[in-house]
Design a protein around this motif. Structure first.
Motif, PDB file in Angstrom:
ATOM      1  N   TYR A  45      34.031  40.701  42.958  1.00 21.52           N
ATOM      2  CA  TYR A  45      33.679  41.243  41.644  1.00 21.52           C
ATOM      3  C   TYR A  45      34.880  41.205  40.701  1.00 21.52           C
ATOM      4  O   TYR A  45      34.752  40.814  39.530  1.00 21.52           O
ATOM      5  CB  TYR A  45      33.163  42.673  41.790  1.00 21.52           C
ATOM      6  CG  TYR A  45      32.680  43.266  40.488  1.00 21.52           C
ATOM      7  CD1 TYR A  45      31.359  43.115  40.084  1.00 21.52           C
ATOM      8  CD2 TYR A  45      33.550  43.960  39.646  1.00 21.52           C
ATOM      9  CE1 TYR A  45      30.912  43.639  38.877  1.00 21.52           C
ATOM     10  CE2 TYR A  45      33.117  44.484  38.443  1.00 21.52           C
ATOM     11  CZ  TYR A  45      31.800  44.324  38.058  1.00 21.52           C
ATOM     12  OH  TYR A  45      31.369  44.839  36.858  1.00 21.52           O
ATOM     13  N   SER A  49      35.489  39.488  36.691  1.00 23.54           N
ATOM     14  CA  SER A  49      35.319  40.528  35.683  1.00 23.54           C
ATOM     15  C   SER A  49      36.545  40.695  34.800  1.00 23.54           C
ATOM     16  O   SER A  49      37.629  40.181  35.090  1.00 23.54           O
ATOM     17  CB  SER A  49      35.021  41.861  36.381  1.00 23.54           C
ATOM     18  OG  SER A  49      33.956  41.734  37.287  1.00 23.54           O
ATOM     19  N   GLU A  53      36.305  46.198  33.601  1.00 28.04           N
ATOM     20  CA  GLU A  53      35.148  46.183  34.493  1.00 28.04           C
ATOM     21  C   GLU A  53      35.575  46.320  35.949  1.00 28.04           C
ATOM     22  O   GLU A  53      34.907  46.992  36.743  1.00 28.04           O
ATOM     23  CB  GLU A  53      34.358  44.887  34.294  1.00 28.04           C
ATOM     24  CG  GLU A  53      33.653  44.792  32.948  1.00 28.04           C
ATOM     25  CD  GLU A  53      33.125  43.399  32.668  1.00 28.04           C
ATOM     26  OE1 GLU A  53      32.262  43.263  31.779  1.00 28.04           O
ATOM     27  OE2 GLU A  53      33.588  42.436  33.314  1.00 28.04           O
ATOM     28  N   ASN A 108      38.003  35.785  31.136  1.00 33.32           N
ATOM     29  CA  ASN A 108      37.773  37.225  31.079  1.00 33.32           C
ATOM     30  C   ASN A 108      39.059  38.016  31.279  1.00 33.32           C
ATOM     31  O   ASN A 108      39.030  39.245  31.340  1.00 33.32           O
ATOM     32  CB  ASN A 108      36.735  37.649  32.126  1.00 33.32           C
ATOM     33  CG  ASN A 108      35.315  37.573  31.591  1.00 33.32           C
ATOM     34  OD1 ASN A 108      35.102  37.279  30.415  1.00 33.32           O
ATOM     35  ND2 ASN A 108      34.336  37.822  32.444  1.00 33.32           N
TER      36      ASN A 108
END
Length: 207
Positions: A45, A49, A53, A108
């Motif tokens: 994750y 992210s 996040e 990101n």
């Protein structure tokens, strides 16, 4: 199609191998609060992210999130950049395409991206850098790629986006941009490559 004018690259997993850097970074924050290292799911994750996040995922409780965010901002990422490994094909690719194509980063990452480019001596090759701080909605929304198209005044079929994760593919699909899946054969992409130097073959097909 009139030909490709812009090549946009994701950072983590494409331009750089960041497993060691990001693992050390987030595990150090977790350790500061007495928490165990990331699980494989948590690591996956964090790789896709934004930093905000990622911290929210690792520290889901509101009170712990605020403390972890403060720790993240105090710690910074500078000490971990040295653990990032530049893709062996990246520099030669940038030198080859310099002047032939407009080059962009769409990532990101937030305030770390420009430092990464500077410390590795490759910032001069990029005409545009779009981070999570530069758009209202980072990937998987199309905003970063829409910003690239707006900056260069091009259509979606005049650029390619090279990414390695589901959020990259989702952003490309939403923006209508051809997606080049890098080192991820299971990813929904228009093209698949195992090495960055294989972009040459794709450009020959599209131009």
């Amino acid at each position: 199609m009139t030909g490709i004018k812009v090549i946009a690259l994701d950072c983590d997993g494409v331009m750089f191998e960041t497993v060691n850097a990001n693992t050390a970074y987030y595990n150090d924050i977790l350790a500061h609060f007495g928490r165990p290292p990331m699980t494989p799911e948590q690591f996956a994750y964090t790789q896709m992210s934004t930093a905000d996040e990622a911290i929210a995922h690792l520290f889901p409780e509101p009170e712990s999130f605020a403390a972890a965010q403060a720790r993240r901002k105090k710690t910074g990422y500078d000490a971990y950049i040295r653990y990032m490994e530049m893709d062996p094909d990246l520099l030669s690719l940038l030198e080859k395409y310099n002047g032939a194509y407009q080059m962009a980063v769409a990532t990101n990452r937030s305030d770390t991206m420009r430092k990464v480019l500077a410390q590795h001596g490759i910032e001069r090759y990029f005409d545009l850098v779009v981070t999570a701080l530069d758009v209202a909605r980072p990937k998987p929304f199309p905003d970063p790629l829409l910003k690239v198209m707006d900056h260069f005044a091009i259509r979606p079929d005049e650029m390619i986006y090279v990414g390695d994760s589901a959020v990259d593919a989702q952003a490309a699909r939403a923006a209508g941009v051809p997606m080049v899946a890098c080192r991820n054969p299971d990813l929904d992409g228009d093209f698949h490559i195992r090495r960055l130097n294989e972009i040459d073959d794709i450009l020959m097909r599209l131009n």
